[in-house]
Design an enzyme around this catalytic site. Sequence first.
Site, PDB file in Angstrom:
ATOM      1  N   ARG A   1      -3.075  -0.482   1.015  1.00  0.00           N
ATOM      2  CA  ARG A   1      -4.192  -0.701   0.107  1.00  0.00           C
ATOM      3  C   ARG A   1      -5.315   0.271   0.419  1.00  0.00           C
ATOM      4  O   ARG A   1      -5.649   0.507   1.578  1.00  0.00           O
ATOM      5  CB  ARG A   1      -4.703  -2.147   0.215  1.00  0.00           C
ATOM      6  CG  ARG A   1      -3.740  -3.182  -0.371  1.00  0.00           C
ATOM      7  CD  ARG A   1      -3.630  -3.037  -1.884  1.00  0.00           C
ATOM      8  NE  ARG A   1      -2.796  -4.058  -2.502  1.00  0.00           N
ATOM      9  CZ  ARG A   1      -1.515  -3.921  -2.791  1.00  0.00           C
ATOM     10  NH1 ARG A   1      -0.900  -2.779  -2.464  1.00  0.00           N
ATOM     11  NH2 ARG A   1      -0.838  -4.880  -3.385  1.00  0.00           N
TER      12      ARG A   1
ATOM     13  N   GLU B   1      -8.581   2.017  -8.388  1.00  0.00           N
ATOM     14  CA  GLU B   1      -7.421   2.512  -9.121  1.00  0.00           C
ATOM     15  C   GLU B   1      -7.479   2.080 -10.583  1.00  0.00           C
ATOM     16  O   GLU B   1      -7.940   0.971 -10.881  1.00  0.00           O
ATOM     17  CB  GLU B   1      -6.134   1.985  -8.471  1.00  0.00           C
ATOM     18  CG  GLU B   1      -5.943   2.479  -7.046  1.00  0.00           C
ATOM     19  CD  GLU B   1      -4.664   1.962  -6.394  1.00  0.00           C
ATOM     20  OE1 GLU B   1      -3.956   1.137  -7.024  1.00  0.00           O
ATOM     21  OE2 GLU B   1      -4.361   2.382  -5.274  1.00  0.00           O
TER      22      GLU B   1
ATOM     23  N   HIS C   1      -0.060   5.486  -6.436  1.00  0.00           N
ATOM     24  CA  HIS C   1       0.352   4.132  -6.038  1.00  0.00           C
ATOM     25  C   HIS C   1       1.737   3.785  -6.613  1.00  0.00           C
ATOM     26  O   HIS C   1       1.927   2.740  -7.242  1.00  0.00           O
ATOM     27  CB  HIS C   1      -0.680   3.079  -6.472  1.00  0.00           C
ATOM     28  CG  HIS C   1      -0.653   1.863  -5.591  1.00  0.00           C
ATOM     29  ND1 HIS C   1      -1.766   1.092  -5.365  1.00  0.00           N
ATOM     30  CD2 HIS C   1       0.348   1.284  -4.862  1.00  0.00           C
ATOM     31  CE1 HIS C   1      -1.457   0.085  -4.551  1.00  0.00           C
ATOM     32  NE2 HIS C   1      -0.179   0.192  -4.232  1.00  0.00           N
TER      33      HIS C   1
END
Length: 308
Positions: free
Chosen positions: A229, A258, A277
């Site tokens: 994260r 994000e 990601h």
Amino acid sequence: MSSILVTGADLAPQALELLRDFDIVYAGKAPTEDDLVALSGRHDPVAIIVRYGKVGPAVMDAAPSLKVISKHGSGTDTIDKIAAKARGIEVVAAVGANAAAVAEQALALLLACAKSVVPLDARMHAGHWDKATHKSLELGGRSIGLLGLGAIGRRFAKMADAMGMRVLGFDPYAKDLPDYITPVDLDTLWRESDALSLHCPLTDDNRGLLNAATLAQCKRGVIVVNTARGGLIDEAALLAAVRSGQVMAAGLDSFAVEPMSAGHPFQGEKNFVLSPHIGGVTSDAYVNMGVGAAQNLLQVLERAPAAA
């Protein structure tokens, strides 16, 4: 027919087969809280499968029949677990479903940083041949420090061990570690690691764990990899450390905000290898996470038959 809300645009066919007795409602690829509140109010789902977006109190309150929130993956930081507990809603996660995919992405980022894969590729395409001037970093015999030794961290540790790396690990909750992982405290991890790879969930206690102070404790030229994260890292401190050479390179698959917006300070910076990601985004993990999320919520609903 009871409804299940999916905070995404799709679900693996294998997962849909498990949920064939329910009406599946999709929220789309980028659902806002208002979208989820509206859909919950309209369909009153008994379960929510979380792929994208955040599920907080407003969404939960809009669905009085809600019994379970099931994460399509392992990280539950986008679910307000305190609010869920207060409302008697169970939160479950498909732990380990994407472990292989994320561990492989971490390894790819580590190798890309150590071997200068991205800049050398760009130089080659531009017509240069840098054999006489370039030296890569050899990882065999060096130490890799892992923060988090769950399913992903252990999978990555096995890969690093296979490359001949010394594997150090910090995880106060880990038990029964394989003999190739040496458990250490954080001070030792910072001091002895030639590379760091983050594999822990984001909590209030570890937010900004990698910051100016901890980076300063590391070996000069350390490599930083994060497939967990973004909030685990103080991004301004990491940028400064890379620019100063304290961090040789950073391979990042997750970020504090994000999607990454245009003009982010990391963009265009040398010695940063970035991916959007996608560590857990493989065809295999997509099926594993969908099936895991479906199985988990069904187990909860079976304990509360009135909901289904």
